[in-house]
Design a protein around this motif. Structure first.
Motif, PDB file in Angstrom:
ATOM      1  N   ARG A 182       2.627   7.525  -6.137  1.00 13.99           N
ATOM      2  CA  ARG A 182       1.640   8.558  -6.494  1.00 13.99           C
ATOM      3  C   ARG A 182       1.986   9.913  -5.894  1.00 13.99           C
ATOM      4  O   ARG A 182       1.238  10.880  -6.031  1.00 13.99           O
ATOM      5  CB  ARG A 182       0.244   8.141  -6.013  1.00 13.99           C
ATOM      6  CG  ARG A 182      -0.345   6.936  -6.714  1.00 13.99           C
ATOM      7  CD  ARG A 182      -1.845   6.809  -6.459  1.00 13.99           C
ATOM      8  NE  ARG A 182      -2.152   6.694  -5.038  1.00 13.99           N
ATOM      9  CZ  ARG A 182      -2.306   5.549  -4.385  1.00 13.99           C
ATOM     10  NH1 ARG A 182      -2.194   4.408  -5.045  1.00 13.99           N
ATOM     11  NH2 ARG A 182      -2.604   5.524  -3.107  1.00 13.99           N
ATOM     12  N   GLY A 183       3.122   9.997  -5.184  1.00 11.13           N
ATOM     13  CA  GLY A 183       3.534  11.249  -4.569  1.00 11.13           C
ATOM     14  C   GLY A 183       2.822  11.541  -3.268  1.00 11.13           C
ATOM     15  O   GLY A 183       2.780  12.692  -2.822  1.00 11.13           O
ATOM     16  N   GLU A 184       2.279  10.504  -2.611  1.00 11.43           N
ATOM     17  CA  GLU A 184       1.570  10.680  -1.351  1.00 11.43           C
ATOM     18  C   GLU A 184       2.420  10.198  -0.184  1.00 11.43           C
ATOM     19  O   GLU A 184       3.294   9.344  -0.348  1.00 11.43           O
ATOM     20  CB  GLU A 184       0.250   9.896  -1.374  1.00 11.43           C
ATOM     21  CG  GLU A 184      -0.699  10.310  -2.492  1.00 11.43           C
ATOM     22  CD  GLU A 184      -1.879   9.361  -2.627  1.00 11.43           C
ATOM     23  OE1 GLU A 184      -1.988   8.428  -1.802  1.00 11.43           O
ATOM     24  OE2 GLU A 184      -2.677   9.545  -3.558  1.00 11.43           O
ATOM     25  N   MET A 185       2.166  10.737   1.006  1.00  9.63           N
ATOM     26  CA  MET A 185       2.863  10.280   2.201  1.00  9.63           C
ATOM     27  C   MET A 185       2.449   8.846   2.533  1.00  9.63           C
ATOM     28  O   MET A 185       1.274   8.496   2.431  1.00  9.63           O
ATOM     29  CB  MET A 185       2.530  11.177   3.396  1.00  9.63           C
ATOM     30  CG  MET A 185       3.388  12.411   3.502  1.00  9.63           C
ATOM     31  SD  MET A 185       5.115  12.012   3.937  1.00  9.63           S
ATOM     32  CE  MET A 185       4.917  11.465   5.630  1.00  9.63           C
ATOM     33  N   PRO A 186       3.397   8.000   2.928  1.00  6.97           N
ATOM     34  CA  PRO A 186       3.015   6.648   3.354  1.00  6.97           C
ATOM     35  C   PRO A 186       2.244   6.676   4.669  1.00  6.97           C
ATOM     36  O   PRO A 186       2.335   7.638   5.431  1.00  6.97           O
ATOM     37  CB  PRO A 186       4.372   5.941   3.531  1.00  6.97           C
ATOM     38  CG  PRO A 186       5.350   7.037   3.765  1.00  6.97           C
ATOM     39  CD  PRO A 186       4.849   8.219   2.984  1.00  6.97           C
ATOM     40  N   THR A 245       0.836  -1.207   0.000  1.00 10.19           N
ATOM     41  CA  THR A 245       0.000   0.000   0.000  1.00 10.19           C
ATOM     42  C   THR A 245       0.869   1.255   0.000  1.00 10.19           C
ATOM     43  O   THR A 245       0.640   2.196  -0.769  1.00 10.19           O
ATOM     44  CB  THR A 245      -0.920   0.006   1.233  1.00 10.19           C
ATOM     45  OG1 THR A 245      -1.766  -1.144   1.189  1.00 10.19           O
ATOM     46  CG2 THR A 245      -1.781   1.264   1.262  1.00 10.19           C
ATOM     47  N   ASN A 246       1.894   1.285   0.866  1.00 11.21           N
ATOM     48  CA  ASN A 246       2.756   2.466   0.951  1.00 11.21           C
ATOM     49  C   ASN A 246       3.620   2.646  -0.284  1.00 11.21           C
ATOM     50  O   ASN A 246       3.919   3.775  -0.685  1.00 11.21           O
ATOM     51  CB  ASN A 246       3.617   2.394   2.211  1.00 11.21           C
ATOM     52  CG  ASN A 246       2.842   2.814   3.446  1.00 11.21           C
ATOM     53  OD1 ASN A 246       1.840   3.521   3.356  1.00 11.21           O
ATOM     54  ND2 ASN A 246       3.296   2.399   4.612  1.00 11.21           N
ATOM     55  N   ALA A 247       4.036   1.542  -0.904  1.00 11.70           N
ATOM     56  CA  ALA A 247       4.811   1.653  -2.143  1.00 11.70           C
ATOM     57  C   ALA A 247       3.985   2.359  -3.219  1.00 11.70           C
ATOM     58  O   ALA A 247       4.483   3.237  -3.929  1.00 11.70           O
ATOM     59  CB  ALA A 247       5.246   0.269  -2.625  1.00 11.70           C
ATOM     60  N   HIS A 248       2.720   1.992  -3.336  1.00 16.61           N
ATOM     61  CA  HIS A 248       1.839   2.642  -4.315  1.00 16.61           C
ATOM     62  C   HIS A 248       1.608   4.107  -3.942  1.00 16.61           C
ATOM     63  O   HIS A 248       1.557   4.968  -4.820  1.00 16.61           O
ATOM     64  CB  HIS A 248       0.511   1.889  -4.404  1.00 16.61           C
ATOM     65  CG  HIS A 248       0.574   0.645  -5.227  1.00 16.61           C
ATOM     66  ND1 HIS A 248       0.099   0.567  -6.518  1.00 16.61           N
ATOM     67  CD2 HIS A 248       1.093  -0.581  -4.961  1.00 16.61           C
ATOM     68  CE1 HIS A 248       0.298  -0.636  -7.010  1.00 16.61           C
ATOM     69  NE2 HIS A 248       0.899  -1.360  -6.075  1.00 16.61           N
TER      70      HIS A 248
END
Length: 234
Positions: free
Chosen positions: A147-151, A140-143
């Protein structure tokens, strides 16, 4: 892996001769284990000769293959890819499998990313997280990062595979790493600390650099007394 197996099974039913290869021994073994078929390193497939430092599979002696499946292509540099292409017969199809978001190869070139950007080849991207993977905070965090989002830094459930532990002082971090590797992770995930846990550090020097971490974890985990010393390294 599911897609590679499906492609290989379909092509085998069409009586195509298929070779499976990967750039490293570990990747080749994993590919072989997951497909149930023989997989070789690229160097072994191309019959690299240490004596002459050349590949014995080349345009004069091409591979006997109809379809070549190369895995972990993000690790392949442009020189090795050049030799792969030279060794293929004109009728051969080439299937490249890899994660374009991994670090590029150690050697020159960025083969997989540049091929995708060129739009000269057909590309299929896997972007959907399926049910089995939704439980993995790592995936989930890799995706999210892509996408330029915080994990997500707070694990959702007990047994989460992604934990963020905040420590400021190097010595505190060192002690925490020692505790995690020797006690917490083996107990929580039933992993062998020597065979199944890997610690990554961004630098070599300092209290939490790779050199000191190796010494500290070696002293903590390695009960054997034999040693080999070369220069300052034991």
């Amino acid at each position: 892996t599911t897609l590679v197996n499906a492609v290989v099974e379909i092509l085998e039913k069409k009586s195509r001769k298929i070779l499976l290869a990967a750039p490293t021994g570990r990747a080749a073994r994993r590919l072989g284990d997951l497909t149930g078929r023989e997989a070789r390193t690229i160097h072994r497939m191309l019959e690299f000769s240490p004596r002459t430092a050349t590949f014995e599979r080349n345009p004069a002696r091409p591979l006997d293959v109809d379809v070549l499946v190369l895995d972990e292509v993000s690790m392949v540099d442009i020189v090795l890819f050049h030799h792969v292409l030279k060794a293929l017969p004109p009728h051969c199809q080439l299937v490249l499998v890899g994660d374009v978001d991994q670090l590029p190869s150690v050697g020159p070139g960025n083969v997989l990313r540049d091929l995708i950007r060129s739009r000269a080849v057909d590309v299929v991207r896997l972007t959907k997280i399926f049910r089995q993977a939704e439980e993995s905070l790592i995936i989930t965090n890799a995706h999210r990062v892509n996408r330029g989002e915080m994990p997500v830094l707070t694990p959702a459930a007990e047994g989460a595979d992604f934990l963020f532990i905040e420590k400021e002082e190097p010595l505190e971090i060192l002690e925490e790493v020692k505790r995690l590797v020797s006690e917490e992770i083996p107990r929580r995930y039933r992993l062998d600390p020597i065979e199944e846990i890997q610690v990554l550090a961004p630098m070599h020097k300092g209290d939490i650099g790779a050199t000191n971490l190796n010494q500290a974890l070696g002293a903590l985990l390695n009960r054997r007394t034999e040693s080999v010393t070369k220069g300052e390294r034991t």
